[in-house]
Write a protein that holds these residues in place. Structure first.
Motif, PDB file in Angstrom:
ATOM      1  N   LYS A 136       0.822  -1.214   0.000  1.00 52.89           N
ATOM      2  CA  LYS A 136       0.000   0.000   0.000  1.00 52.89           C
ATOM      3  C   LYS A 136       0.859   1.270   0.000  1.00 52.89           C
ATOM      4  O   LYS A 136       0.355   2.351   0.259  1.00 52.89           O
ATOM      5  CB  LYS A 136      -0.914   0.014   1.235  1.00 52.89           C
ATOM      6  CG  LYS A 136      -1.838  -1.183   1.350  1.00 52.89           C
ATOM      7  CD  LYS A 136      -2.843  -1.226   0.212  1.00 52.89           C
ATOM      8  CE  LYS A 136      -3.892  -2.308   0.431  1.00 52.89           C
ATOM      9  NZ  LYS A 136      -3.357  -3.664   0.468  1.00 52.89           N
ATOM     10  N   GLY A 137       2.161   1.119  -0.280  1.00 54.63           N
ATOM     11  CA  GLY A 137       3.043   2.273  -0.280  1.00 54.63           C
ATOM     12  C   GLY A 137       3.509   2.682   1.097  1.00 54.63           C
ATOM     13  O   GLY A 137       4.108   3.750   1.258  1.00 54.63           O
ATOM     14  N   GLN A 138       3.261   1.848   2.107  1.00 57.79           N
ATOM     15  CA  GLN A 138       3.576   2.229   3.487  1.00 57.79           C
ATOM     16  C   GLN A 138       5.073   2.339   3.768  1.00 57.79           C
ATOM     17  O   GLN A 138       5.466   2.855   4.820  1.00 57.79           O
ATOM     18  CB  GLN A 138       2.938   1.249   4.475  1.00 57.79           C
ATOM     19  CG  GLN A 138       3.314  -0.215   4.296  1.00 57.79           C
ATOM     20  CD  GLN A 138       2.321  -0.980   3.456  1.00 57.79           C
ATOM     21  OE1 GLN A 138       1.986  -0.571   2.360  1.00 57.79           O
ATOM     22  NE2 GLN A 138       1.851  -2.102   3.969  1.00 57.79           N
ATOM     23  N   LEU A 139       5.919   1.876   2.831  1.00 59.21           N
ATOM     24  CA  LEU A 139       7.368   2.011   3.018  1.00 59.21           C
ATOM     25  C   LEU A 139       7.889   3.343   2.487  1.00 59.21           C
ATOM     26  O   LEU A 139       8.986   3.773   2.860  1.00 59.21           O
ATOM     27  CB  LEU A 139       8.106   0.851   2.340  1.00 59.21           C
ATOM     28  CG  LEU A 139       7.757  -0.560   2.829  1.00 59.21           C
ATOM     29  CD1 LEU A 139       8.650  -1.589   2.143  1.00 59.21           C
ATOM     30  CD2 LEU A 139       7.888  -0.666   4.343  1.00 59.21           C
ATOM     31  N   GLY A 140       7.132   3.987   1.587  1.00 60.75           N
ATOM     32  CA  GLY A 140       7.512   5.309   1.091  1.00 60.75           C
ATOM     33  C   GLY A 140       8.666   5.316   0.106  1.00 60.75           C
ATOM     34  O   GLY A 140       9.317   6.346  -0.075  1.00 60.75           O
ATOM     35  N   HIS A 141       8.923   4.177  -0.568  1.00 60.38           N
ATOM     36  CA  HIS A 141      10.051   4.097  -1.495  1.00 60.38           C
ATOM     37  C   HIS A 141       9.644   4.261  -2.959  1.00 60.38           C
ATOM     38  O   HIS A 141      10.452   4.029  -3.860  1.00 60.38           O
ATOM     39  CB  HIS A 141      10.779   2.758  -1.328  1.00 60.38           C
ATOM     40  CG  HIS A 141      11.337   2.540   0.038  1.00 60.38           C
ATOM     41  ND1 HIS A 141      12.076   3.492   0.699  1.00 60.38           N
ATOM     42  CD2 HIS A 141      11.234   1.485   0.899  1.00 60.38           C
ATOM     43  CE1 HIS A 141      12.424   3.032   1.888  1.00 60.38           C
ATOM     44  NE2 HIS A 141      11.914   1.823   2.043  1.00 60.38           N
ATOM     45  N   GLY A 142       8.405   4.628  -3.210  1.00 57.67           N
ATOM     46  CA  GLY A 142       7.959   4.850  -4.580  1.00 57.67           C
ATOM     47  C   GLY A 142       7.460   3.608  -5.278  1.00 57.67           C
ATOM     48  O   GLY A 142       7.104   3.659  -6.460  1.00 57.67           O
ATOM     49  N   THR A 143       7.408   2.478  -4.589  1.00 58.96           N
ATOM     50  CA  THR A 143       6.916   1.232  -5.171  1.00 58.96           C
ATOM     51  C   THR A 143       6.002   0.537  -4.161  1.00 58.96           C
ATOM     52  O   THR A 143       5.841   0.984  -3.022  1.00 58.96           O
ATOM     53  CB  THR A 143       8.075   0.273  -5.521  1.00 58.96           C
ATOM     54  OG1 THR A 143       8.667  -0.219  -4.307  1.00 58.96           O
ATOM     55  CG2 THR A 143       9.138   0.990  -6.345  1.00 58.96           C
ATOM     56  N   THR A 144       5.436  -0.589  -4.608  1.00 60.83           N
ATOM     57  CA  THR A 144       4.625  -1.419  -3.715  1.00 60.83           C
ATOM     58  C   THR A 144       5.361  -2.713  -3.388  1.00 60.83           C
ATOM     59  O   THR A 144       4.748  -3.691  -2.947  1.00 60.83           O
ATOM     60  CB  THR A 144       3.269  -1.742  -4.355  1.00 60.83           C
ATOM     61  OG1 THR A 144       3.487  -2.372  -5.625  1.00 60.83           O
ATOM     62  CG2 THR A 144       2.453  -0.477  -4.557  1.00 60.83           C
ATOM     63  N   ALA A 145       6.666  -2.711  -3.599  1.00 58.91           N
ATOM     64  CA  ALA A 145       7.467  -3.912  -3.375  1.00 58.91           C
ATOM     65  C   ALA A 145       7.716  -4.157  -1.894  1.00 58.91           C
ATOM     66  O   ALA A 145       7.738  -3.233  -1.085  1.00 58.91           O
ATOM     67  CB  ALA A 145       8.800  -3.786  -4.112  1.00 58.91           C
ATOM     68  N   THR A 146       7.904  -5.412  -1.559  1.00 50.88           N
ATOM     69  CA  THR A 146       8.302  -5.805  -0.204  1.00 50.88           C
ATOM     70  C   THR A 146       9.819  -5.717  -0.083  1.00 50.88           C
ATOM     71  O   THR A 146      10.544  -6.147  -0.974  1.00 50.88           O
ATOM     72  CB  THR A 146       7.832  -7.242   0.094  1.00 50.88           C
ATOM     73  OG1 THR A 146       6.405  -7.248   0.184  1.00 50.88           O
ATOM     74  CG2 THR A 146       8.420  -7.758   1.389  1.00 50.88           C
ATOM     75  N   ILE A 147      10.307  -5.151   1.026  1.00 46.51           N
ATOM     76  CA  ILE A 147      11.744  -4.954   1.236  1.00 46.51           C
ATOM     77  C   ILE A 147      12.143  -5.622   2.544  1.00 46.51           C
ATOM     78  O   ILE A 147      11.530  -5.382   3.583  1.00 46.51           O
ATOM     79  CB  ILE A 147      12.100  -3.457   1.249  1.00 46.51           C
ATOM     80  CG1 ILE A 147      11.781  -2.832  -0.113  1.00 46.51           C
ATOM     81  CG2 ILE A 147      13.567  -3.247   1.599  1.00 46.51           C
ATOM     82  CD1 ILE A 147      11.987  -1.342  -0.166  1.00 46.51           C
ATOM     83  N   CYS A 148      13.166  -6.461   2.477  1.00 44.76           N
ATOM     84  CA  CYS A 148      13.560  -7.259   3.642  1.00 44.76           C
ATOM     85  C   CYS A 148      14.697  -6.636   4.449  1.00 44.76           C
ATOM     86  O   CYS A 148      15.032  -7.146   5.521  1.00 44.76           O
ATOM     87  CB  CYS A 148      13.977  -8.665   3.200  1.00 44.76           C
ATOM     88  SG  CYS A 148      12.655  -9.573   2.370  1.00 44.76           S
ATOM     89  N   SER A 149      15.324  -5.575   3.935  1.00 44.39           N
ATOM     90  CA  SER A 149      16.410  -4.908   4.650  1.00 44.39           C
ATOM     91  C   SER A 149      16.087  -3.425   4.777  1.00 44.39           C
ATOM     92  O   SER A 149      15.423  -2.853   3.900  1.00 44.39           O
ATOM     93  CB  SER A 149      17.736  -5.083   3.905  1.00 44.39           C
ATOM     94  OG  SER A 149      18.089  -6.454   3.842  1.00 44.39           O
ATOM     95  N   PRO A 150      16.533  -2.779   5.864  1.00 43.87           N
ATOM     96  CA  PRO A 150      16.244  -1.346   6.044  1.00 43.87           C
ATOM     97  C   PRO A 150      16.737  -0.498   4.885  1.00 43.87           C
ATOM     98  O   PRO A 150      17.862  -0.676   4.407  1.00 43.87           O
ATOM     99  CB  PRO A 150      17.010  -1.008   7.328  1.00 43.87           C
ATOM    100  CG  PRO A 150      17.108  -2.296   8.062  1.00 43.87           C
ATOM    101  CD  PRO A 150      17.251  -3.350   7.014  1.00 43.87           C
ATOM    102  N   GLN A 151      15.865   0.387   4.438  1.00 46.98           N
ATOM    103  CA  GLN A 151      16.200   1.283   3.328  1.00 46.98           C
ATOM    104  C   GLN A 151      15.721   2.685   3.670  1.00 46.98           C
ATOM    105  O   GLN A 151      14.582   2.862   4.112  1.00 46.98           O
ATOM    106  CB  GLN A 151      15.535   0.791   2.035  1.00 46.98           C
ATOM    107  CG  GLN A 151      15.865   1.638   0.817  1.00 46.98           C
ATOM    108  CD  GLN A 151      15.301   1.037  -0.468  1.00 46.98           C
ATOM    109  OE1 GLN A 151      15.293  -0.180  -0.623  1.00 46.98           O
ATOM    110  NE2 GLN A 151      14.820   1.865  -1.367  1.00 46.98           N
TER     111      GLN A 151
END
Length: 420
Positions: A143-158
């Motif tokens: 849902k964009g909750q990571l704020g990285h411009g994508t809807t991808a899942t990220i396993c390491s802090p970015q």
């Protein structure tokens, strides 16, 4: 479904449906109705803790006691979306150090928060002449909750791009599917579901406002007609709403989903912009203090004024508690009454039209509407329901008449015995 607490000695306790280790060393979500100690941090001081649906993140001192600038970050629990920040999707039954925020890292953690399945961290740059704070996110990003411009899942802090780099980020929190931060300059940034409001799929946005915010969006302040809130203190998120404490603690703003009155503005409608929470009331004394602080005044309120304000706050708090108890009683009564008449709970989202448009609630008309809209099965259930009620009334009347007849007979017999 779980709770955590840090005691005065820096020990961590957990209860509810918490991630624990089985005898085989595997992760399980086990329920506990009493607080249990987390022994993994024995000999260290837990300073902060946050939990999502089934994962936990804790900021812990490197040594036995906490000194400024020596926090490292641990995570454990469910990791099906990489929300532990360990570079994989393998769940952990016990706390594991996040390497990006370890003792040897160039970043120093000072704030943590968890959403349903994502995590956000605020960290300072170590060995830097200037303050450089950044927000890092990882986990579920659909849902964009990571704020990285994508809807991808990220396993390491970015790190999250698009946030202010020249100001200090003072507070951070996550809703189920949105993230919010506030800077020392009073700028508030949101991202995630429904333009960062976290309103969930039934929100009524349209046009340019439609969709999720994949990048941070700056929240406009109604107070200044700009993008800065005066005297910011702390941000906090519910499942689908956000609250900002500002005015150096004398003012609160809220926005997002308003269901159940969580925005504190006297209604249950959603709010797409910050609105002032209706407590505490800004009377003349509060207003004077707020204006002094907004204008940069350094004068202090004397002891007498402070005492008067404390008394007013105490009285307002007692009155609020009294009104809340009365409102709770009225809501329970209204719900019970509604169920007894219409056989379904009272739902504010489906209030009868006669109650919405008039001060008089036409029960007969609304009941006729229910009968017209009901199918045969529902009508049969209604018939059984009211027949049962009517039968109960008839039984009670019959018992009472029998009691009266018996009483009359006893009186008559007593009178007959007394007469020769």
């Amino acid at each position: 479904m779980m709770s955590f607490a840090i005691d005065s000695l820096g020990g961590l306790w957990m209860w509810g449906s918490c991630p624990q280790q089985t005898d085989a060393g595997e992760l399980c979500i086990s329920s506990s109705s009493i607080p249990l100690p987390v022994w993994d941090f024995h000999g260290h001081t837990v300073v902060k803790v946050a939990c999502g649906n089934e994962h936990v993140v804790a900021a812990v001192s490197v040594g036995e006691t906490y000194t400024e600038g020596d926090l490292v970050c641990y995570a454990w629990g469910n990791n099906n979306h990489g929300q532990l920040g360990l570079g994989d999707k393998e769940s952990r039954s016990r706390p594991v150090l996040i390497s990006a925020f370890s003792e040897g890292s160039s970043w120093e953690v000072y704030e943590i928060a968890c959403g349903a399945s994502h995590t956000a961290v605020l960290a300072n740059k170590k060995s830097s002449d200037q303050i450089e704070s950044r927000c890092w996110t990882f986990g579920l990003g659909d849902k964009g909750q990571l704020g990285h411009g994508t809807t991808a899942t990220i396993c390491s802090p970015q790190p999250v791009d698009g946030l202010p780099t020249g100001s200090f980020l003072i507070s951070l929190d996550c809703g189920l599917f949105h993230t919010t931060i506030v800077s020392s300059d009073g700028e508030v940034w949101c991202w995630g579901m429904e333009r960062g409001l976290g309103l969930c799929p039934d929100a009524s946005f349209s046009g340019v406002d439609e969709g999720d915010a994949l990048y941070p969006i700056r929240v406009q302040s109604p107070e200044t007609n700009g993008f800065r809130f005066l005297g910011p203190v702390q941000i906090s998120c519910g499942a689908a709403h956000t609250v900002l404490v500002a005015g150096d603690g004398y003012r609160m703003w809220a926005w997002g989903r308003g269901r159940s009155g969580v925005l504190g503005r006297g209604q249950t409608a959603d709010s797409y912009i910050p609105c002032v929470v209706m407590w505490p009331p800004l009377d003349e004394n509060f207003q004077e203090i707020h204006e002094d602080q907004a204008g940069g005044s350094t004068s202090r309120v004397n002891d007498r004024t402070s005492t008067e304000l404390t008394q007013k706050l105490s009285a307002a708090s007692e009155e609020l508690q009294f009104l809340r108890s009365k409102l709770t009683l009225m809501e329970r009564y209204a719900n019970i009454l509604h169920i007894s008449i219409f056989r379904k709970p009272l739902d504010e989202r489906a209030l009868p039209r006669s109650l919405q448009e008039s001060s008089v609630f036409d029960i007969r008309k609304e009941f006729e509407n229910i009968l017209d809209a009901a199918d045969t099965d529902e009508l049969n259930r209604l018939e059984i329901f009211y027949r049962s009620m009517l039968s109960g009334v008839k039984d009670k009347l019959l018992k009472r008449r029998v009691q009266e007849m018996v009483q009359q007979c006893i009186i008559s017999l007593s009178a007959g015995r007394q007469n020769p």
